[in-house]
Design a protein around this motif. Structure first.
Motif: not given
Lengths: 69, 135, 183
Positions: A61-63, B63-73, B48-58
């Protein structure tokens, strides 16, 4: 980050020992107590597992930013 | 070397499973469950590390962070669903596993609704609305 | 520096020491219980033997109870000899009520032995009739008590055969289980 396999051995050990107690009790003809011991062992193990499972889900969830769901 | 650890955990778990299968099948199932939990726990931290990279790239690409968040979810839901479905399948409940998968798909679709509607809106914007001009 | 090392080392060692202590304690309890199961038939058999001795002593030597007990106490092994010895000792003083002495000594003896409540009851009942009747009746009562004890002996043998091994293995196994749960 060191998750060791202690818990695996722990659960396997509990399983083997409850199985042994089960067979010992069954041999002397105390089937009901044997059944009860198995049940209690299983419940204890289940509690351990559920604890870890909730830990994992919390981490996912947190990740994945799933706080809102 | 985490990969060695993961592989070793897998091997140990399978050995313990073989030992326990004959004496106590329920405990053998629990072993499988805890193994998948352990391995996923190890993997999730890396993700988690990969996702941090993705968010920094975004962020850099604005890019609207909303889209990235949705994809991660969506990815998260996919992982959880797969874990649950596999565990239920291992326990011999294939029908329940398929239901879990169905639920996962539906929730993914539900999450995708805003993105889909945004895409549809963009497409509608491309199409000229007053078509009778050309007629 | 050394302190930190000492702590880490100590923690792990303490864990192992605790585990070993726990397993040995529960194993000991199991062995003790199984030993009690083994001892019980032996002691019942001794009790029967001592009663038979009592019968013959009564029949042929016609001594007082105190002397009879003294004689028996010399012929039987450990926990039982003390019982008869103490009885003889108490009877050598001023005796107000034989029954209270008998009951008191009997419960003391049962506590130190592996005997159970049923044997205690049987022997208590036997004490009620001791020294109250003629020799023939007394003999009958002794025979009856021996008969009761014989049945208890069969019971005890059966129980021993059934549970002796179980107690041993169960003690060790439960210790291991607790250690694993707390590990």
């Amino acid at each position: 980050m060191l998750i060791d396999a202690t818990i695996l051995f722990q659960i396997a050990g509990i399983g083997i020992i409850t199985a042994l107690i089960h067979t010992v009790l069954k041999q002397v003809g105390k089937e009901d107590i044997a059944q009860f011991v198995s049940l209690v062992g299983f419940i204890i193990v289940l509690v351990i597992v559920i604890h870890h499972l909730s830990d994992l889900f919390q981490q996912i969830k947190s990740v994945f930013l799933l706080q809102g769901l | 070397m985490d990969i060695i650890q993961i592989v070793l955990i897998g091997i140990i778990a399978s050995l313990l499973y073989i030992i326990l299968k004959d004496v106590q099948p329920t405990f053998a199932f629990v072993i499988i469950l805890i193994t998948s939990v352990l391995i996923l726990m190890l993997v999730v931290k890396q993700i988690g590390i990969i996702i941090q990279l993705l968010t920094s790239l975004a962020d850099k690409a604005t890019i609207n962070s909303f889209y990235l968040e949705t994809i991660l979810k969506i990815i998260g839901i996919a992982y959880i669903t797969e874990l649950g479905a596999n565990v239920t399948k291992d326990a011999g409940l294939a029908s329940v596993a398929s239901k879990v998968e169905l639920a996962g798909k539906i929730f993914i679709l539900l999450l995708a609704i805003p993105i889909i509607s945004a895409v549809v809106e963009v497409i509608i914007n491309f199409i000229p609305t007053s078509g009778n001009h050309f007629l | 520096m050394w302190k930190k090392y000492y702590f880490e080392y100590g923690e792990k060692t303490m864990k192992w020491i605790g585990a070993i202590l726990l397993v040995s304690t529960t194993s000991w309890i199991g062995f003790d219980m199984s030993k009690k199961l083994t001892e019980r038939p032996k002691q019942i058999r001794l009790l029967i033997q001592s009663l038979q001795m009592l019968e013959t002593e009564m029949g042929y030597s016609q001594l007082t109870l105190q002397q009879t007990f003294q004689n028996i106490s010399k012929k039987v092994p450990y926990p039982l000899d003390q019982f008869y010895e103490r009885l003889a000792h108490k009877l050598s003083g001023i005796v107000i009520d034989f029954l209270t002495i008998w009951d008191e000594e009997l419960s003391k003896f049962v506590q130190t032995s592996a005997l159970k409540q049923t044997e205690h009851e049987v022997m208590k009942q036997f004490g009620r009739n001791l020294g109250q009747h003629t020799f023939l009746q007394q003999q009958k009562y002794i025979k009856l008590t021996i008969h009761h004890l014989q049945r208890e002996l069969d019971d005890a043998m059966e129980e021993r055969r059934k549970y002796e091994k179980m107690m041993k293995s169960l003690g060790v196994l439960i210790g291991l289980l607790i250690v694993l749960l707390l590990f």
